[in-house]
Motif scaffolding. Structure first.
Motif, short mmCIF file in Angstrom:
data_model
loop_
_atom_site.label_atom_id
_atom_site.label_comp_id
_atom_site.label_asym_id
_atom_site.label_seq_id
_atom_site.Cartn_x
_atom_site.Cartn_y
_atom_site.Cartn_z
N GLN A 11 -12.73 3.30 13.71
CA GLN A 11 -13.59 2.12 13.95
C GLN A 11 -13.94 1.42 12.63
O GLN A 11 -13.90 0.19 12.54
N GLU A 12 -14.26 2.21 11.62
CA GLU A 12 -14.61 1.62 10.31
C GLU A 12 -13.42 0.85 9.72
O GLU A 12 -13.56 -0.23 9.16
N ARG A 13 -12.23 1.45 9.91
CA ARG A 13 -11.03 0.79 9.37
C ARG A 13 -10.77 -0.53 10.11
O ARG A 13 -10.33 -1.50 9.52
N LYS A 14 -11.04 -0.52 11.41
CA LYS A 14 -10.85 -1.76 12.18
C LYS A 14 -11.80 -2.83 11.63
O LYS A 14 -11.40 -3.98 11.40
N GLU A 38 -6.25 3.49 1.79
CA GLU A 38 -6.92 3.50 3.09
C GLU A 38 -6.11 2.68 4.12
O GLU A 38 -5.94 3.08 5.27
N LEU A 39 -5.60 1.54 3.65
CA LEU A 39 -4.78 0.71 4.54
C LEU A 39 -3.48 1.45 4.91
O LEU A 39 -3.05 1.45 6.08
N CYS A 63 0.84 -1.21 0.00
CA CYS A 63 0.00 0.00 0.00
C CYS A 63 0.87 1.25 0.00
O CYS A 63 2.03 1.24 0.42
N SER A 64 0.28 2.33 -0.49
CA SER A 64 0.96 3.64 -0.56
C SER A 64 -0.13 4.70 -0.65
O SER A 64 -1.32 4.37 -0.59
N LYS A 65 0.27 5.96 -0.88
CA LYS A 65 -0.76 7.01 -1.03
C LYS A 65 -1.65 6.73 -2.24
O LYS A 65 -2.79 7.14 -2.30
#
Ligand code: FAD
Length: 520
Positions: free
Chosen positions: A497-500, A214-215, A207-209
């Protein structure tokens, strides 16, 4: 065929059977025969090492410790947990330099990342691309000191540092990674181009920009909640060879902060490469494990005599200008002189050193073995303070609470950072609505039996801020309730929270942070 491996498996099985049936106990059904079992240990040495950390304040006992021989071992472990009806928790442990069990997994599995260094590491590879410039691809288990050494072989170095370099790349990127260079270049998390991450679902993603962004932003400052970083691509630049290192002593807090802010506004060309500061009292003297290499005995005597006549409280501003020998040798002294000449320190209390760049960066590492007591407890408190309230903070905390405190503590760091250097999309949190904020590091070191005295001191400071409406954020945070975490993340909480839910829906990773203790 290999009796010692067989013993390890049997030990784990016996241990797992004998564990009470808690949600975190590894169920024997969840460990089908696989290679990974050969790299899990549950002997007392492995368990003891993974149960404690630098803080020496909490013990959290895992069921087993994974010594991975490849990134794939970590993928397998996370997948194994996901396959369990009740998943077991997993924590990556970089160097275990957290202070309150943040890298622990009570009843779960700790992944000893340093094992990758010996076995299946991405290593440290230096490269150049026209669009990116110089960078290093680094295994997340690597220590920053090794990144420095590898870069210097090519005359290159990262731009952003921590004061202490024996920390893992994955560990500091999970928090922020700050030092006196952060006002100029941003924290370490602002100087990463790309990451390889194993998510809580067991997916290994780059992952990167631009890619899986998102990660990428979730993981930077993400307290290990979304994935285990296995590789980071770190920005490098041409390393200077030497450093002019200056400390100035102040007795007026407003002059100190005005000068610190002036210096960080000067930028790369005209300003210092590094700006920090610290608080000096009888109990936090100028000579400590962070700075013993700096002051001579006569310097110390001079500062102590001013301390007496200034009510037992002084402030220090620390700045560094890098240069390359012999190219800049003619001009560097003049440059530093210009920077310092209009500053408002106590006349005569200016101390200078000229050292190799590498020695400056490794200044704490070269001291800690002699001067830091690793068996002590370290009830540290690190805060980010809004600039608009630092005068109130000085009156209430430095002048009052700290000066009254009658136990020898440790270094107290205090210096400004610029919000614009922190990308809002990262998980890391800084005070809202302030262009400049200050970082405070109370780096206490004490006998284990006396750690409660420093916990009380920390609590008094936090209560003072709360009562007076000073909206601080903890750095390297430690909270015990979900409400506190929600307040900490503020407007970022719902995204966090959404990312979790997206990357670690079964709440497997980094349980020692105690943010998500049950499934969302
Ligand atoms: P650990 O303590 O092992 O882990 C910290 C957290 O990150 C845990 O939640 C863990 O599960 C997670 N984690 C670890 N590795 C990974 C990974 N690969 N992927 C995902 N999650 C991971 N900090 C600064 O910013 N500036 C400083 O100047 C500074 N100086 C320090 C000096 C000393 C002597 C000490 C003890 C600490 C200092 N720190 C400083 C704090 C340091 O940044 C944190 O302790 C940080 O956690 C790094 O330590 P570690 O590598 O041992 O990580």
């Amino acid at each position: 065929k290999n009796p010692s491996k067989l013993i390890v498996i049997l030990t784990i099985i016996t241990y797992s059977i004998s564990m009470p049936c808690t949600t975190n106990a590894i169920s024997i059904n969840c460990l089908p025969p696989s290679d990974i079992q050969l790299r899990l240990r549950s002997d007392s040495d492995a368990i003891a090492a993974a149960s404690n950390d630098f803080g020496n304040l909490v013990q959290q006992t895992p069921s087993a410790v994974l010594y991975p021989s490849s990134v794939d071992d970590v993928v397998q472990l996370i997948k194994l947990s996901n396959d369990c009806p009740t998943p077991f928790t997993i924590a990556a442990r970089g160097r275990g330099h957290s202070v309150r069990g943040q890298a622990a997994a009570h009843g779960g599995v700790v992944v000893e990342m340093s094992s990758l260094r010996r076995n299946g590491s991405a290593g440290i590879r230096v490269s150049w691309e026209a669009s990116l410039g110089y960078y290093a691809d680094v295994g997340a288990e690597q220590l920053w000191i090794d990144v420095l050494r590898a870069g210097l072989e090519h005359g290159l170095a990262p731009v952003s540092w921590t004061d202490y370099l024996y920390l893992s790349v994955g560990g500091t990127l999970s928090n922020g990674g700050i030092s006196g260079q952060s006002s100029l270049h941003g924290p370490q998390i602002s100087n990463v181009l790309e990451l390889d991450v194993i998510t809580g679902k067991g997916d290994l993603l780059t992952c990167s920009k631009e890619m899986n962004s998102e990660l990428f932003f979730a993981v930077l400052g993400g307290l290990g909640q979304f994935g285990i970083i296995t590789r980071a691509r770190i920005v490098l630049y041409e390393a200077p060879t030497r450093a002019k290192w200056v400390r100035l002593i102040y007795n007026d807090f407003s002059k100190l902060t005005r000068d610190q802010e002036h210096l960080i506004s000067l930028g790369d060309m005209n300003g210092p490469n590094y700006v920090e500061g610290s608080i000096i009292t009888d109990k936090s003297p100028p000579n400590n494990w962070r700075s013993n290499s700096f002051y001579t005995a006569s310097h110390q005597a001079k500062i102590h005599s001013f301390l007496k006549t200034n009510g037992g409280l002084l402030y220090s501003l620390e700045l560094v200008k890098y240069y390359s020998f012999p190219d800049d040798d003619d001009t560097i002294d003049q440059e530093v002189e210009l920077m310092v000449k209009d500053l408002s320190f106590i006349p005569g209390l200016v101390f200078k050193k000229d050292v190799a760049h590498v020695d400056f960066l490794n200044r704490v590492g070269s001291m800690e073995k002699q001067h830091m007591n690793w068996d002590n407890a370290h009830p540290w408190l690190n805060l980010f303070l809004p600039k608009s309230r630092i005068m109130d903070f000085n009156d209430g905390v430095f002048v009052n609470i700290i000066r009254r405190h009658n136990r020898t503590s440790g270094p107290i760091l205090f210096y400004p950072l610029l919000k614009q250097k922190w990308d809002e999309r990262m998980s890391a949190v800084v005070p809202e609505d302030e262009d400049i904020f200050y970082t405070l590091g109370l780096l206490h070191s004490t006998k284990r039996s006396e750690s409660h005295v420093f916990d009380d001191l920390n609590n008094e400071i936090l209560e003072f801020c709360s009562k007076n409406g000073i909206k601080i954020k903890q750095y390297l945070p430690f909270y015990e309730s979900k409400e506190d975490w929600m307040e900490h993340y503020g407007s970022k909480w719902s995204t966090f929270q959404e990312r979790k839910a997206k990357f670690d829906p079964r709440m497997i990773l980094s349980p020692g942070q105690r943010i998500f203790t049950s499934v969302l």
